[in-house]
Design a protein around this motif. Structure first.
Motif, PDB file in Angstrom:
ATOM      1  N   ASP A 152       0.814  -1.216   0.000  1.00 37.80           N
ATOM      2  CA  ASP A 152       0.000   0.000   0.000  1.00 37.80           C
ATOM      3  C   ASP A 152       0.847   1.264   0.000  1.00 37.80           C
ATOM      4  O   ASP A 152       0.553   2.220  -0.726  1.00 37.80           O
ATOM      5  CB  ASP A 152      -0.938   0.018   1.210  1.00 37.80           C
ATOM      6  CG  ASP A 152      -2.000  -1.056   1.150  1.00 37.80           C
ATOM      7  OD1 ASP A 152      -2.242  -1.616   0.052  1.00 37.80           O
ATOM      8  OD2 ASP A 152      -2.590  -1.361   2.210  1.00 37.80           O
ATOM      9  N   GLU A 153       1.904   1.277   0.806  1.00 39.80           N
ATOM     10  CA  GLU A 153       2.754   2.466   0.869  1.00 39.80           C
ATOM     11  C   GLU A 153       3.514   2.693  -0.426  1.00 39.80           C
ATOM     12  O   GLU A 153       3.687   3.831  -0.859  1.00 39.80           O
ATOM     13  CB  GLU A 153       3.728   2.375   2.041  1.00 39.80           C
ATOM     14  CG  GLU A 153       3.051   2.613   3.369  1.00 39.80           C
ATOM     15  CD  GLU A 153       4.024   2.763   4.517  1.00 39.80           C
ATOM     16  OE1 GLU A 153       5.128   3.309   4.325  1.00 39.80           O
ATOM     17  OE2 GLU A 153       3.656   2.325   5.622  1.00 39.80           O
ATOM     18  N   ILE A 154       3.946   1.629  -1.054  1.00 36.34           N
ATOM     19  CA  ILE A 154       4.641   1.778  -2.337  1.00 36.34           C
ATOM     20  C   ILE A 154       3.654   2.245  -3.403  1.00 36.34           C
ATOM     21  O   ILE A 154       3.937   3.176  -4.160  1.00 36.34           O
ATOM     22  CB  ILE A 154       5.337   0.470  -2.747  1.00 36.34           C
ATOM     23  CG1 ILE A 154       6.440   0.130  -1.746  1.00 36.34           C
ATOM     24  CG2 ILE A 154       5.900   0.574  -4.170  1.00 36.34           C
ATOM     25  CD1 ILE A 154       6.973  -1.273  -1.853  1.00 36.34           C
ATOM     26  N   ALA A 155       2.490   1.622  -3.457  1.00 39.53           N
ATOM     27  CA  ALA A 155       1.465   1.984  -4.448  1.00 39.53           C
ATOM     28  C   ALA A 155       1.036   3.443  -4.300  1.00 39.53           C
ATOM     29  O   ALA A 155       0.727   4.111  -5.299  1.00 39.53           O
ATOM     30  CB  ALA A 155       0.267   1.059  -4.322  1.00 39.53           C
ATOM     31  N   ALA A 156       1.035   3.956  -3.084  1.00 39.42           N
ATOM     32  CA  ALA A 156       0.639   5.342  -2.837  1.00 39.42           C
ATOM     33  C   ALA A 156       1.619   6.347  -3.442  1.00 39.42           C
ATOM     34  O   ALA A 156       1.277   7.521  -3.598  1.00 39.42           O
ATOM     35  CB  ALA A 156       0.508   5.582  -1.334  1.00 39.42           C
ATOM     36  N   ARG A 157       2.785   5.892  -3.839  1.00 38.18           N
ATOM     37  CA  ARG A 157       3.797   6.779  -4.431  1.00 38.18           C
ATOM     38  C   ARG A 157       3.526   7.080  -5.907  1.00 38.18           C
ATOM     39  O   ARG A 157       4.249   7.852  -6.518  1.00 38.18           O
ATOM     40  CB  ARG A 157       5.190   6.166  -4.303  1.00 38.18           C
ATOM     41  CG  ARG A 157       5.625   5.818  -2.907  1.00 38.18           C
ATOM     42  CD  ARG A 157       6.138   6.938  -2.118  1.00 38.18           C
ATOM     43  NE  ARG A 157       7.248   7.631  -2.721  1.00 38.18           N
ATOM     44  CZ  ARG A 157       8.044   8.441  -2.069  1.00 38.18           C
ATOM     45  NH1 ARG A 157       7.865   8.615  -0.782  1.00 38.18           N
ATOM     46  NH2 ARG A 157       9.003   9.081  -2.669  1.00 38.18           N
ATOM     47  N   GLY A 158       2.531   6.446  -6.500  1.00 47.54           N
ATOM     48  CA  GLY A 158       2.169   6.747  -7.882  1.00 47.54           C
ATOM     49  C   GLY A 158       2.188   5.536  -8.785  1.00 47.54           C
ATOM     50  O   GLY A 158       2.573   4.439  -8.376  1.00 47.54           O
ATOM     51  N   ASP A 159       1.771   5.757 -10.035  1.00 48.52           N
ATOM     52  CA  ASP A 159       1.596   4.629 -10.945  1.00 48.52           C
ATOM     53  C   ASP A 159       2.886   4.082 -11.540  1.00 48.52           C
ATOM     54  O   ASP A 159       2.834   3.125 -12.292  1.00 48.52           O
ATOM     55  CB  ASP A 159       0.562   4.946 -12.039  1.00 48.52           C
ATOM     56  CG  ASP A 159       0.746   6.287 -12.685  1.00 48.52           C
ATOM     57  OD1 ASP A 159       1.152   7.226 -11.997  1.00 48.52           O
ATOM     58  OD2 ASP A 159       0.457   6.407 -13.887  1.00 48.52           O
ATOM     59  N   GLU A 160       4.012   4.637 -11.206  1.00 50.88           N
ATOM     60  CA  GLU A 160       5.286   4.049 -11.630  1.00 50.88           C
ATOM     61  C   GLU A 160       6.134   3.640 -10.426  1.00 50.88           C
ATOM     62  O   GLU A 160       7.316   3.319 -10.568  1.00 50.88           O
ATOM     63  CB  GLU A 160       6.062   5.030 -12.503  1.00 50.88           C
ATOM     64  CG  GLU A 160       5.447   5.254 -13.861  1.00 50.88           C
ATOM     65  CD  GLU A 160       6.330   6.083 -14.772  1.00 50.88           C
ATOM     66  OE1 GLU A 160       7.558   6.144 -14.559  1.00 50.88           O
ATOM     67  OE2 GLU A 160       5.779   6.676 -15.705  1.00 50.88           O
ATOM     68  N   ALA A 161       5.540   3.617  -9.257  1.00 51.83           N
ATOM     69  CA  ALA A 161       6.300   3.372  -8.028  1.00 51.83           C
ATOM     70  C   ALA A 161       6.981   2.012  -8.022  1.00 51.83           C
ATOM     71  O   ALA A 161       8.155   1.910  -7.649  1.00 51.83           O
ATOM     72  CB  ALA A 161       5.389   3.512  -6.812  1.00 51.83           C
ATOM     73  N   PHE A 162       6.272   0.967  -8.445  1.00 54.98           N
ATOM     74  CA  PHE A 162       6.880  -0.367  -8.411  1.00 54.98           C
ATOM     75  C   PHE A 162       7.981  -0.508  -9.461  1.00 54.98           C
ATOM     76  O   PHE A 162       8.954  -1.222  -9.249  1.00 54.98           O
ATOM     77  CB  PHE A 162       5.816  -1.451  -8.574  1.00 54.98           C
ATOM     78  CG  PHE A 162       4.951  -1.604  -7.370  1.00 54.98           C
ATOM     79  CD1 PHE A 162       5.432  -2.246  -6.234  1.00 54.98           C
ATOM     80  CD2 PHE A 162       3.672  -1.085  -7.341  1.00 54.98           C
ATOM     81  CE1 PHE A 162       4.646  -2.378  -5.099  1.00 54.98           C
ATOM     82  CE2 PHE A 162       2.876  -1.214  -6.213  1.00 54.98           C
ATOM     83  CZ  PHE A 162       3.365  -1.851  -5.096  1.00 54.98           C
TER      84      PHE A 162
END
Length: 92
Positions: A37-47
């Motif tokens: 969740d925390e990574i996904a909250a960084r935006g659509d290119e976070a992963f």
């Protein structure tokens, strides 16, 4: 508990990323949802950014190995959506 709110910074740390990896391999997948969740909250290119980072890519590997299909759907969707650029990266 103490890593909540600090996942991104810990993933990019040469030492703290090992703590996150240990969490992912040691607890139930449902208990790791805060990491996703925390990574996904960084935006659509976070992963994708995570996977390209010189330390954080290790966490990405553990997430893909340990989490259930529903949890990694977001991760896989992002990586696939950016697969051409990712495949040309030195880590990709």
């Amino acid at each position: 508990e103490q890593l909540r709110g600090h996942v991104w910074e810990a993933a990019a740390s040469p030492h703290a990323n090992h703590v996150l990896q240990r969490i992912v391999v040691s607890v139930k997948p449902s208990e790791c949802q805060f990491i996703v969740d925390e990574i996904a909250a960084r935006g659509d290119e976070a992963f994708v950014k995570l996977a390209k980072h010189k330390y954080a890519y290790r966490l990405m590997q553990r997430l893909l190995e340990q989490l259930n299909h529903e949890q990694i759907a977001t991760v896989v969707d992002q990586v696939v959506a950016h697969s051409i650029g990712f495949s040309m990266h030195r880590v990709g």
